[in-house]
Scaffold this motif. Structure first.
Motif, PDB file in Angstrom:
ATOM      1  N   ILE A   1       0.788  -1.044  -0.002  1.00 17.05           N
ATOM      2  CA  ILE A   1      -0.084  -0.008   0.063  1.00 17.05           C
ATOM      3  C   ILE A   1       0.751   1.294  -0.028  1.00 17.05           C
ATOM      4  O   ILE A   1       1.995   1.329   0.673  1.00 17.05           O
ATOM      5  N   LEU A   2       0.337   2.209  -0.664  1.00 17.97           N
ATOM      6  CA  LEU A   2       1.032   3.782  -0.822  1.00 17.97           C
ATOM      7  C   LEU A   2       0.145   4.666  -0.108  1.00 17.97           C
ATOM      8  O   LEU A   2      -0.798   4.669  -0.506  1.00 17.97           O
TER       9      LEU A   2
ATOM     10  N   ALA B   1       7.239   7.335 -10.805  1.00 18.49           N
ATOM     11  CA  ALA B   1       8.587   6.581 -10.710  1.00 18.49           C
ATOM     12  C   ALA B   1       8.040   5.052 -10.797  1.00 18.49           C
ATOM     13  O   ALA B   1       9.045   4.232 -11.256  1.00 18.49           O
ATOM     14  N   GLU B   2       6.990   4.661 -10.336  1.00 18.51           N
ATOM     15  CA  GLU B   2       6.574   3.213 -10.048  1.00 18.51           C
ATOM     16  C   GLU B   2       5.523   2.816 -10.843  1.00 18.51           C
ATOM     17  O   GLU B   2       4.380   3.447 -11.139  1.00 18.51           O
ATOM     18  N   HIS B   3       5.606   1.542 -11.375  1.00 19.19           N
ATOM     19  CA  HIS B   3       4.535   0.852 -12.429  1.00 19.19           C
ATOM     20  C   HIS B   3       3.972  -0.327 -11.743  1.00 19.19           C
ATOM     21  O   HIS B   3       4.912  -1.256 -11.675  1.00 19.19           O
ATOM     22  N   GLN B   4       2.959  -0.554 -11.595  1.00 19.09           N
ATOM     23  CA  GLN B   4       2.160  -1.682 -11.213  1.00 19.09           C
ATOM     24  C   GLN B   4       2.862  -2.103  -9.823  1.00 19.09           C
ATOM     25  O   GLN B   4       3.368  -3.514  -9.776  1.00 19.09           O
ATOM     26  N   ALA B   5       3.194  -1.273  -8.819  1.00 23.08           N
ATOM     27  CA  ALA B   5       4.024  -1.606  -7.750  1.00 23.08           C
ATOM     28  C   ALA B   5       2.943  -1.615  -6.569  1.00 23.08           C
ATOM     29  O   ALA B   5       3.363  -2.355  -5.328  1.00 23.08           O
ATOM     30  N   TYR B   6       1.785  -1.280  -6.536  1.00 30.57           N
ATOM     31  CA  TYR B   6       0.806  -1.197  -5.440  1.00 30.57           C
ATOM     32  C   TYR B   6      -0.495  -1.889  -5.487  1.00 30.57           C
ATOM     33  O   TYR B   6      -0.895  -1.838  -6.868  1.00 30.57           O
ATOM     34  N   ASP B   7      -0.944  -2.493  -4.683  1.00 30.05           N
ATOM     35  CA  ASP B   7      -2.416  -2.881  -4.548  1.00 30.05           C
ATOM     36  C   ASP B   7      -3.429  -1.957  -4.172  1.00 30.05           C
ATOM     37  O   ASP B   7      -4.542  -2.040  -4.680  1.00 30.05           O
ATOM     38  N   ALA B   8      -3.093  -1.153  -3.439  1.00 27.58           N
ATOM     39  CA  ALA B   8      -3.724   0.012  -3.141  1.00 27.58           C
ATOM     40  C   ALA B   8      -2.848   1.352  -2.865  1.00 27.58           C
ATOM     41  O   ALA B   8      -1.895   1.290  -2.328  1.00 27.58           O
ATOM     42  N   ILE B   9      -3.690   2.478  -3.164  1.00 26.71           N
ATOM     43  CA  ILE B   9      -3.047   3.794  -3.134  1.00 26.71           C
ATOM     44  C   ILE B   9      -4.166   4.477  -2.475  1.00 26.71           C
ATOM     45  O   ILE B   9      -5.147   4.662  -2.844  1.00 26.71           O
ATOM     46  N   LEU B  10      -3.576   5.315  -1.429  1.00 27.05           N
ATOM     47  CA  LEU B  10      -4.477   6.169  -0.436  1.00 27.05           C
ATOM     48  C   LEU B  10      -3.852   7.392  -0.433  1.00 27.05           C
ATOM     49  O   LEU B  10      -2.680   7.714  -0.184  1.00 27.05           O
ATOM     50  N   LEU B  11      -4.827   8.483  -1.014  1.00 30.21           N
ATOM     51  CA  LEU B  11      -4.293   9.795  -1.101  1.00 30.21           C
ATOM     52  C   LEU B  11      -5.052  10.706  -0.045  1.00 30.21           C
ATOM     53  O   LEU B  11      -6.366  10.679  -0.001  1.00 30.21           O
ATOM     54  N   ASP B  12      -4.415  11.231   0.917  1.00 29.49           N
ATOM     55  CA  ASP B  12      -5.106  12.035   1.940  1.00 29.49           C
ATOM     56  C   ASP B  12      -4.060  13.483   1.914  1.00 29.49           C
ATOM     57  O   ASP B  12      -3.310  13.588   2.974  1.00 29.49           O
ATOM     58  N   VAL B  13      -4.095  14.095   0.853  1.00 31.98           N
ATOM     59  CA  VAL B  13      -3.156  15.092   0.533  1.00 31.98           C
ATOM     60  C   VAL B  13      -4.030  16.505   0.390  1.00 31.98           C
ATOM     61  O   VAL B  13      -4.922  16.429  -0.509  1.00 31.98           O
TER      62      VAL B  13
ATOM     63  N   LEU C   1      -7.542   2.658  -5.924  1.00 32.35           N
ATOM     64  CA  LEU C   1      -7.172   4.105  -5.614  1.00 32.35           C
ATOM     65  C   LEU C   1      -8.173   4.497  -4.444  1.00 32.35           C
ATOM     66  O   LEU C   1      -9.460   4.777  -5.020  1.00 32.35           O
ATOM     67  N   ALA C   2      -7.949   5.047  -3.388  1.00 32.00           N
ATOM     68  CA  ALA C   2      -8.792   5.482  -2.510  1.00 32.00           C
ATOM     69  C   ALA C   2      -8.609   7.090  -2.116  1.00 32.00           C
ATOM     70  O   ALA C   2      -7.265   7.342  -1.699  1.00 32.00           O
ATOM     71  N   VAL C   3      -9.254   7.946  -2.320  1.00 31.39           N
ATOM     72  CA  VAL C   3      -8.885   9.253  -2.159  1.00 31.39           C
ATOM     73  C   VAL C   3      -9.851   9.948  -1.119  1.00 31.39           C
ATOM     74  O   VAL C   3     -11.331   9.942  -1.374  1.00 31.39           O
ATOM     75  N   TRP C   4      -9.356  10.738  -0.277  1.00 28.84           N
ATOM     76  CA  TRP C   4     -10.111  11.620   0.627  1.00 28.84           C
ATOM     77  C   TRP C   4     -10.419  12.959   0.156  1.00 28.84           C
ATOM     78  O   TRP C   4      -9.490  13.532  -0.332  1.00 28.84           O
ATOM     79  N   SER C   5     -11.566  13.420   0.585  1.00 26.75           N
ATOM     80  CA  SER C   5     -11.847  14.789   0.538  1.00 26.75           C
ATOM     81  C   SER C   5     -12.805  15.394   1.706  1.00 26.75           C
ATOM     82  O   SER C   5     -13.571  14.567   2.172  1.00 26.75           O
TER      83      SER C   5
END
Length: 240
Positions: free
Chosen positions: A64-65, A131-143, A177-181
């Protein structure tokens, strides 16, 4: 009432000042006088990890990223739902936020950065995605504040078509991809779809299981064969 005490400050991305305040056992991170997060309101940050991890629960050795460290609640929630073979990479642009999570904020979420499954990268999550390709099962963005970037205009790239396509490419299918807002955004929902994601839009209580009060928005963009439409059910997602 106990007054707020300034604990530390750092330069915010794009200018301004990022400040950590304490009032008793309550902590607040603010930028230019606007509160970004508060230790009393973290239910939606935990939901971000819970919803994403539920999607990859059957994956062996999931990776996870997490973009944006915050106060560590999202990282802690992800760790609670991953097995011993799971790994979490946290990308945080501001070194001071990492220091705060190793210092005065560490115990709020149960010292998640002490977990051997966590790697911290003090860099912009956008650089990791590029930089990364098909590296993660989930990406979580809380930016920042979500798609409507409030603190740093440079964060807008993450929520642009190009940024979403980079997230899509960084996921192992069928990743999520999970994105917080802080709130809903119809245009962003459409951008997710155009980037190739199957989209689920969820409203969750800001304070977690507490009834009433403010709600935040979480998008789940799935890179995979699913066809369930976007849905909102008063903080109780029907994810198909």
């Amino acid at each position: 009432m106990i007054p707020w005490e300034l604990i530390d400050s750092a330069q915010a991305p794009g200018g301004g000042e990022l400040c950590l305040y304490r009032r008793g056992r309550e902590y607040s991170i603010q930028v230019n006088g606007n509160e970004l997060m508060n230790s009393r309101v973290h239910g939606s940050e935990e939901a971000l990890a819970e919803l994403a991890c539920a999607r990859i629960a059957d994956r062996p050795a999931p990776r996870i990223l997490i973009g944006g460290m915050g106060m560590g609640y999202t990282t802690a929630a992800a760790l609670q739902r991953l097995g011993a073979d799971g790994r979490v990479v946290v990308a945080e642009l501001v070194p001071a936020v990492v220091e705060w999570n190793r210092g005065p904020l560490a115990d709020l979420a149960g010292f998640p950065l002490d977990d051997d499954r966590v790697t911290v990268r003090e860099q912009d999550v956008a650089l990791v995605l590029r930089a990364e390709h098909q590296a993660y099962d989930a990406i979580l963005l809380d930016v920042d504040n979500g798609p409507e970037a409030m603190t740093h205009r440079g964060n807008e790239w993450l929520y642009s078509r190009a940024g979403l396509e980079a997230s899509f490419a960084a996921l192992r299918p069928p990743g999520v991809l999970a994105v917080w807002s802080a709130g809903p955004d119809r245009a962003f929902t459409e951008r997710l779809r155009r980037a190739g994601f199957q989209v689920h839009e969820v409203r969750v209580p800001a304070r977690g299981k507490a009834l009433g009060g403010r709600q935040h928005t979480i998008w789940l963009g799935v890179r995979g064969p699913e066809t369930t439409d976007s849905v909102t059910q008063h903080g109780k997602p029907a994810l198909g």
